[in-house]
Design an enzyme around this catalytic site. Structure first.
Site, PDB file in Angstrom:
ATOM      1  N   GLU A 121       7.971   9.906  -9.680  1.00  0.00           N
ATOM      2  CA  GLU A 121       8.686  10.783  -8.793  1.00  0.00           C
ATOM      3  C   GLU A 121       7.588  11.823  -8.474  1.00  0.00           C
ATOM      4  O   GLU A 121       7.781  12.183  -7.227  1.00  0.00           O
ATOM      5  CB  GLU A 121       9.550  11.706  -9.842  1.00  0.00           C
ATOM      6  CG  GLU A 121      10.653  10.859 -10.524  1.00  0.00           C
ATOM      7  CD  GLU A 121      11.782  10.621  -9.520  1.00  0.00           C
ATOM      8  OE1 GLU A 121      11.656  11.002  -8.232  1.00  0.00           O
ATOM      9  OE2 GLU A 121      12.885   9.765  -9.946  1.00  0.00           O
ATOM     10  N   ARG A 125       7.546  12.305  -4.213  1.00  0.00           N
ATOM     11  CA  ARG A 125       7.956  13.506  -3.834  1.00  0.00           C
ATOM     12  C   ARG A 125       6.636  14.322  -3.484  1.00  0.00           C
ATOM     13  O   ARG A 125       6.526  15.073  -2.349  1.00  0.00           O
ATOM     14  CB  ARG A 125       8.759  14.159  -4.859  1.00  0.00           C
ATOM     15  CG  ARG A 125      10.151  13.482  -5.358  1.00  0.00           C
ATOM     16  CD  ARG A 125      11.160  14.352  -6.124  1.00  0.00           C
ATOM     17  NE  ARG A 125      12.058  13.559  -6.540  1.00  0.00           N
ATOM     18  CZ  ARG A 125      13.207  13.789  -7.054  1.00  0.00           C
ATOM     19  NH1 ARG A 125      13.690  14.868  -6.953  1.00  0.00           N
ATOM     20  NH2 ARG A 125      13.731  13.075  -7.732  1.00  0.00           N
ATOM     21  N   ASP A 251      14.540  -1.013  -7.711  1.00  0.00           N
ATOM     22  CA  ASP A 251      14.692  -0.542  -6.200  1.00  0.00           C
ATOM     23  C   ASP A 251      13.448  -0.550  -5.224  1.00  0.00           C
ATOM     24  O   ASP A 251      13.255  -1.256  -4.399  1.00  0.00           O
ATOM     25  CB  ASP A 251      15.591   0.846  -5.868  1.00  0.00           C
ATOM     26  CG  ASP A 251      15.483   1.826  -6.871  1.00  0.00           C
ATOM     27  OD1 ASP A 251      14.391   1.460  -7.562  1.00  0.00           O
ATOM     28  OD2 ASP A 251      16.019   2.725  -6.998  1.00  0.00           O
ATOM     29  N   GLU A 401      21.176   7.330  -0.230  1.00  0.00           N
ATOM     30  CA  GLU A 401      20.839   5.716   0.122  1.00  0.00           C
ATOM     31  C   GLU A 401      21.848   5.028   1.120  1.00  0.00           C
ATOM     32  O   GLU A 401      21.503   4.396   2.023  1.00  0.00           O
ATOM     33  CB  GLU A 401      20.860   5.061  -1.058  1.00  0.00           C
ATOM     34  CG  GLU A 401      19.873   5.067  -2.107  1.00  0.00           C
ATOM     35  CD  GLU A 401      19.724   6.533  -2.559  1.00  0.00           C
ATOM     36  OE1 GLU A 401      20.787   6.831  -2.768  1.00  0.00           O
ATOM     37  OE2 GLU A 401      18.639   6.917  -3.280  1.00  0.00           O
TER      38      GLU A 401
END
Ligand SMILES: *[C@@H]1O[C@H](CO)[C@@H](O)[C@H](O)[C@H]1NC(C)=O
Ligand SMILES: *[C@@H]1O[C@H](CO)[C@@H](O)[C@H](O)[C@H]1NC(C)=O
Ligand SMILES: *[C@@H]1O[C@H](CO)[C@@H](O)[C@H](O)[C@H]1NC(C)=O
Ligand SMILES: *[C@@H]1O[C@H](CO)[C@@H](O)[C@H](O)[C@H]1NC(C)=O
Ligand SMILES: *[C@@H]1O[C@H](CO)[C@@H](O)[C@H](O)[C@H]1NC(C)=O
Length: 505
Positions: A121, A125, A251, A401
């Site tokens: 993350e 980010r 993913d 998404e």
């Protein structure tokens, strides 16, 4: 033959071989009647950011100048840093100047004593957000690059003792890892950010670490060709399960295989070849049409090789990813199947009372709806007969998404149905997520309530970084942040790409 004619001929013959692949439909323009929607999305961004900003910057007690990237990503730093590339794209220069100033004063390497930091993350980010903002502001703010490097220097401790696979979480205050297995999304999607950081800082270590982890995963034997299972042990470097999914935990590993090949025009064929194999295996083993004919879905394969008819909002990035890779490989089959995946995901939006899609869902295809031990209840059975899918977790936490893939759908095919869908989503968001009295936009606990929606209390930073950016760009001039000029990291931070190669793979 005259010389000039020869020149003309060889030029004509050589041209197709020399020109790079294109992702976007050529000459695309947003029809007049949709153009006002771009401004409407900008307004949504301002309406969301203003209340946040008033709270974060307005009171001393909540101005955590030293707050660092703790796991709670509703926190202060994440929203500012994660929003910067969107501010630049939308031309919100005052917000951006304020964000750069606060970034300058912020020490990102300090956390609460016992907090852990998510390496994944924080990479997507913070490091991704800072690098993208650095590029989009023409490298005029070197502090953005410096801060990205500060953070990566801490995150590098995730590669404990010479492990090729990083731990997923580390303690910034001691540089120790939190022991446990890592998922392949965490281990395999740092390659865009860290390779780029290496190029800007001239320190090759970041690239070596991040790319080493992806290649290790790609080269391990997988349950199905190209389809690595979700979990890996940093100590042994071996997979610890056989569960296959394009959803959470895996993913962005798949996403970055093809994006790494494009962003760096990589010489090493392992990235694009593994991606191609993954898509091919998925078509054979995971892809199912909806029983209603409204699109298609990718299921998940459990450790015993049973197909579970389960999918999720997170999984819905797949259509956009297959469109990108399908164009890079000049493979029309992939592009067409991506269209069906886009339809399936959109169906999860247009079938609910709010017009917004759920966090996770099951689906029913001609071979049934097996979903592991979980039996559908009566409501789910009735719902699935009508819509081909049923809700398993009805919350919506402002995820991007479905609209991300919808954006690719528009830019790649030029079909205006994608503009209509984005327009519908904007209306649904305004109606069901916007709070009164200028308090911004909130998550909701159920996208298909019988009565009124119930608000949560959170605005995730990806609302600013991703959802609103993809919506804005859907209605923007397609030449702005073209998919032929930029590769988006998995947090929707665009990174400048070199001209494309004539072929990949
Ligand atoms: C820049 O940030 C610092 C620290 O948060 C703050 O004290 C100062 O007022 C800010 N300056 C501007 C021009 O926003
Ligand atoms: C390059 O970055 C790595 C990882 O943070 C660090 O350990 C190393 O000291 C850096 N090398 C140089 C020459 O600065
Ligand atoms: C990792 O997997 C390989 C290949 O299956 C095997 O030979 C090796 O013993 C495994 N290592 C550990 C520590 O489990
Ligand atoms: C396109 O992709 C599909 C799915 O992976 C594959 O079966 C097919 O052979 C590819 N077509 C070409 C022309 O490479
Ligand atoms: C919802 O979207 C799907 C496309 O995925 C379409 O087939 C269907 O007709 C739409 N339903 C409504 C009610 O608009």
């Amino acid at each position: 033959m005259r010389l000039w004619l020869l020149g003309l001929l060889s030029g004509a013959l050589a041209a197709p071989a020399r020109s790079g692949v294109t992702v976007q439909k050529q000459g695309l323009v947003v029809p007049e009647k949709y153009r006002h929607l771009r401004e409407e999305v900008l307004e949504m961004f301002v309406d969301s950011y203003e209340p946040y900003r008033r709270n974060a910057f307005g009171h001393d007690e909540v101005r955590p100048v030293r707050q660092a990237p703790v796991d709670e990503f509703a926190g202060w730093g994440a929203t500012v840093v994660d929003s910067m590339s969107t501010m630049l794209i939308m031309g919100l220069t005052d917000f951006f100047a304020e964000a750069v100033n606060h970034t300058t004063y912020m020490d990102f390497t300090v956390t609460q004593p016992r907090s852990t930091v998510s390496v994944f993350e924080t990479t997507i980010r913070y490091v991704g957000g800072l690098l993208s903002a650095y590029e989009l502001s023409d490298k005029k703010h070197p502090v953005l690059l410096r801060k990205a490097q500060n953070i990566a220097d801490k995150l590098a401790y995730a590669f404990h003792q010479d492990n090729v696979i990083p731990y997923g979480h580390i303690y910034f205050m001691s540089d120790d890892p939190k022991r446990g297995t890592t998922n392949i999304a965490e281990a395999g999607s740092m390659s865009l950010e860290w390779e780029l950081l290496s190029r800007y800082t001239k320190n090759s270590t970041y690239a070596k670490l991040a790319v080493g982890a992806v290649k290790h995963i790609a080269n391990l034997e997988a349950p199905l060709p190209g389809l690595a299972p979700t979990r890996i042990d940093p100590v042994t470097g071996n997979f610890t399960n056989r569960y296959i999914t394009w959803g959470g935990e895996a993913d962005s590993y798949y996403e970055y295989l093809v994006k790494y090949a494009r962003l760096f025009n990589a010489d090493d064929p392992v990235f694009i070849q593994t991606w191609k194999k993954a898509v091919d295996s998925s078509i054979w083993h995971l892809l199912r049409p909806s029983i209603t004919g409204m699109g298609a879905y990718l299921g998940e394969m459990d450790d015993q090789r049973n197909l579970k008819h389960l999918s999720s909002h997170l999984t819905c990035f797949h259509a956009g990813n297959w469109l990108l890779g399908g164009k890079m490989l000049r493979n029309q089959t992939m592009v067409e199947l991506a269209g069906h995946l886009n339809d399936g995901c959109w169906t999860t939006y247009n079938s609910t009372a709010t017009g917004i899609g759920p966090e996770s869902f099951g689906f029913v295809s001609p071979d049934g709806g097996y979903a592991g031990g979980n039996m559908m209840n009566k409501v789910q059975v009735e719902f699935s007969k009508k819509h081909g899918f049923y809700i398993t977790d009805g919350k919506y936490i402002l995820r991007p998404e479905v609209l991300e893939s919808n954006f690719y759908g528009w830019r790649v095919t030029g079909d205006t149905k994608y503009l209509d869908r984005a327009a519908d989503a904007i209306k649904s968001f305004q109606t069901h997520l916007q709070l009164t009295e200028g308090r911004g936009y909130s998550d909701i606990s159920d996208v298909n309530p019988t009565g009124k929606v119930v608000y949560g209390d959170k605005t995730e930073s990806f609302w600013f970084a991703e959802t609103l950016k993809y919506l804005y760009l859907t209605f923007d001039d397609p030449k702005h942040i073209s998919l032929d000029d930029y590769v988006f990291n998995t947090e929707a931070h665009p990174l400048k790409a070199p001209p494309s190669l004539p072929s990949y793979g």
